[in-house]
Design a protein around this motif. Sequence first.
Motif, PDB file in Angstrom:
ATOM      1  N   ALA A   1      -4.175  11.927   0.488  1.00 52.12           N
ATOM      2  CA  ALA A   1      -5.619  11.860   0.271  1.00 52.12           C
ATOM      3  C   ALA A   1      -6.071  10.555  -0.388  1.00 52.12           C
ATOM      4  CB  ALA A   1      -6.083  13.051  -0.571  1.00 52.12           C
ATOM      5  N   ASP A   2      -5.244   9.997  -1.262  1.00 51.89           N
ATOM      6  CA  ASP A   2      -5.617   8.786  -1.978  1.00 51.89           C
ATOM      7  C   ASP A   2      -4.492   7.765  -1.898  1.00 51.89           C
ATOM      8  OD1 ASP A   2      -8.193   9.733  -3.084  1.00 51.89           O
ATOM      9  OD2 ASP A   2      -6.904  11.150  -4.131  1.00 51.89           O
ATOM     10  N   SER A   3      -4.869   6.504  -1.792  1.00 49.60           N
ATOM     11  CA  SER A   3      -3.897   5.425  -1.664  1.00 49.60           C
ATOM     12  C   SER A   3      -4.120   4.365  -2.728  1.00 49.60           C
ATOM     13  CB  SER A   3      -4.017   4.765  -0.286  1.00 49.60           C
ATOM     14  OG  SER A   3      -3.720   5.685   0.735  1.00 49.60           O
TER      15      SER A   3
ATOM     16  N   PHE B   1       5.754   3.144   7.116  1.00 50.73           N
ATOM     17  CA  PHE B   1       5.777   1.737   7.530  1.00 50.73           C
ATOM     18  C   PHE B   1       7.170   1.161   7.316  1.00 50.73           C
ATOM     19  CE2 PHE B   1       5.347  -2.776   6.614  1.00 50.73           C
ATOM     20  CZ  PHE B   1       4.537  -3.197   7.649  1.00 50.73           C
ATOM     21  N   PRO B   2       7.720   0.329   8.173  1.00 48.54           N
ATOM     22  CA  PRO B   2       7.066  -0.297   9.321  1.00 48.54           C
ATOM     23  C   PRO B   2       7.229   0.456  10.637  1.00 48.54           C
ATOM     24  CG  PRO B   2       9.152  -1.392   8.939  1.00 48.54           C
ATOM     25  CD  PRO B   2       9.003  -0.325   7.871  1.00 48.54           C
ATOM     26  N   SER B   3       8.074   1.486  10.668  1.00 50.40           N
ATOM     27  CA  SER B   3       8.294   2.199  11.932  1.00 50.40           C
ATOM     28  C   SER B   3       7.196   3.217  12.230  1.00 50.40           C
ATOM     29  CB  SER B   3       9.648   2.909  11.899  1.00 50.40           C
ATOM     30  OG  SER B   3       9.646   3.925  10.913  1.00 50.40           O
ATOM     31  N   CYS B   4       6.301   3.462  11.254  1.00 47.59           N
ATOM     32  CA  CYS B   4       5.224   4.458  11.403  1.00 47.59           C
ATOM     33  C   CYS B   4       5.789   5.842  11.698  1.00 47.59           C
ATOM     34  CB  CYS B   4       4.215   4.026  12.458  1.00 47.59           C
ATOM     35  SG  CYS B   4       3.383   2.480  12.042  1.00 47.59           S
TER      36      CYS B   4
ATOM     37  N   VAL C   1       0.851  -1.198   0.000  1.00 45.17           N
ATOM     38  CA  VAL C   1       0.000   0.000   0.000  1.00 45.17           C
ATOM     39  C   VAL C   1       0.882   1.240   0.000  1.00 45.17           C
ATOM     40  CG1 VAL C   1      -1.911   1.190   1.136  1.00 45.17           C
ATOM     41  CG2 VAL C   1      -1.673  -1.295   1.396  1.00 45.17           C
ATOM     42  N   VAL C   2       0.580   2.163  -0.924  1.00 51.49           N
ATOM     43  CA  VAL C   2       1.378   3.382  -1.100  1.00 51.49           C
ATOM     44  C   VAL C   2       0.469   4.568  -1.393  1.00 51.49           C
ATOM     45  CG1 VAL C   2       3.436   2.151  -1.939  1.00 51.49           C
ATOM     46  CG2 VAL C   2       1.681   2.877  -3.567  1.00 51.49           C
ATOM     47  N   PRO C   3       0.994   5.801  -1.269  1.00 50.34           N
ATOM     48  CA  PRO C   3       0.218   6.968  -1.698  1.00 50.34           C
ATOM     49  C   PRO C   3       0.069   6.945  -3.223  1.00 50.34           C
ATOM     50  CG  PRO C   3       2.320   7.639  -0.706  1.00 50.34           C
ATOM     51  CD  PRO C   3       2.284   6.164  -0.702  1.00 50.34           C
TER      52      PRO C   3
ATOM     53  N   ASP D   1       6.614   6.794  -0.328  1.00 47.50           N
ATOM     54  CA  ASP D   1       6.312   6.300   1.006  1.00 47.50           C
ATOM     55  C   ASP D   1       5.686   4.919   0.861  1.00 47.50           C
ATOM     56  OD1 ASP D   1       5.984   6.127   3.760  1.00 47.50           O
ATOM     57  OD2 ASP D   1       4.528   7.751   3.915  1.00 47.50           O
ATOM     58  N   VAL D   2       5.661   4.182   1.928  1.00 47.70           N
ATOM     59  CA  VAL D   2       4.988   2.886   1.979  1.00 47.70           C
ATOM     60  C   VAL D   2       4.109   2.883   3.219  1.00 47.70           C
ATOM     61  CG1 VAL D   2       5.295   0.385   2.242  1.00 47.70           C
ATOM     62  CG2 VAL D   2       6.857   1.678   0.794  1.00 47.70           C
ATOM     63  N   TYR D   3       2.841   2.502   3.060  1.00 44.12           N
ATOM     64  CA  TYR D   3       1.920   2.411   4.194  1.00 44.12           C
ATOM     65  C   TYR D   3       1.846   0.996   4.756  1.00 44.12           C
ATOM     66  CZ  TYR D   3       0.232   6.967   2.503  1.00 44.12           C
ATOM     67  OH  TYR D   3       0.131   8.272   2.104  1.00 44.12           O
TER      68      TYR D   3
END
Length: 113
Positions: free
Chosen positions: A84-86, A74-77, A46-48, A55-57
């Motif tokens: 706005a959108d992923s 992610f993974p350290s948050c 999952v990414v922006p 970035d990586v979510y």
Amino acid sequence: ATFMEMLYNGGDCSQSFNIQEADKFDCTDSATLGPPGDSGQYWIHVVPKKDPTGDVYFSGPVNVGDVFPMCPGFPSCSGDRFEADSTVYVFPSDPGTDPVNNPNWNQLVNFHT
């Protein structure tokens, strides 16, 4: 928000369930590999949407029926917020070091975060 969880149901795009407007959600099943199944394990990345390499979510294996976490940095948050959108990529296995450019996905989902 700086943290969300998502339930992975598996299956094709016709099984998608959400409360977002039609212009805020789209789903595409792979014409080559076909959609993910209703059981098993898949690799979710999952990414922006606007900057998928910035970035990586979330990125990792998820079993159908399991909840997975998402957070900026992610993974350290370590990130500040979600864009706005992923975009969610669903792969049959680990997509390697460049998942955004890996064409071997089962499903691609864009949604309003």
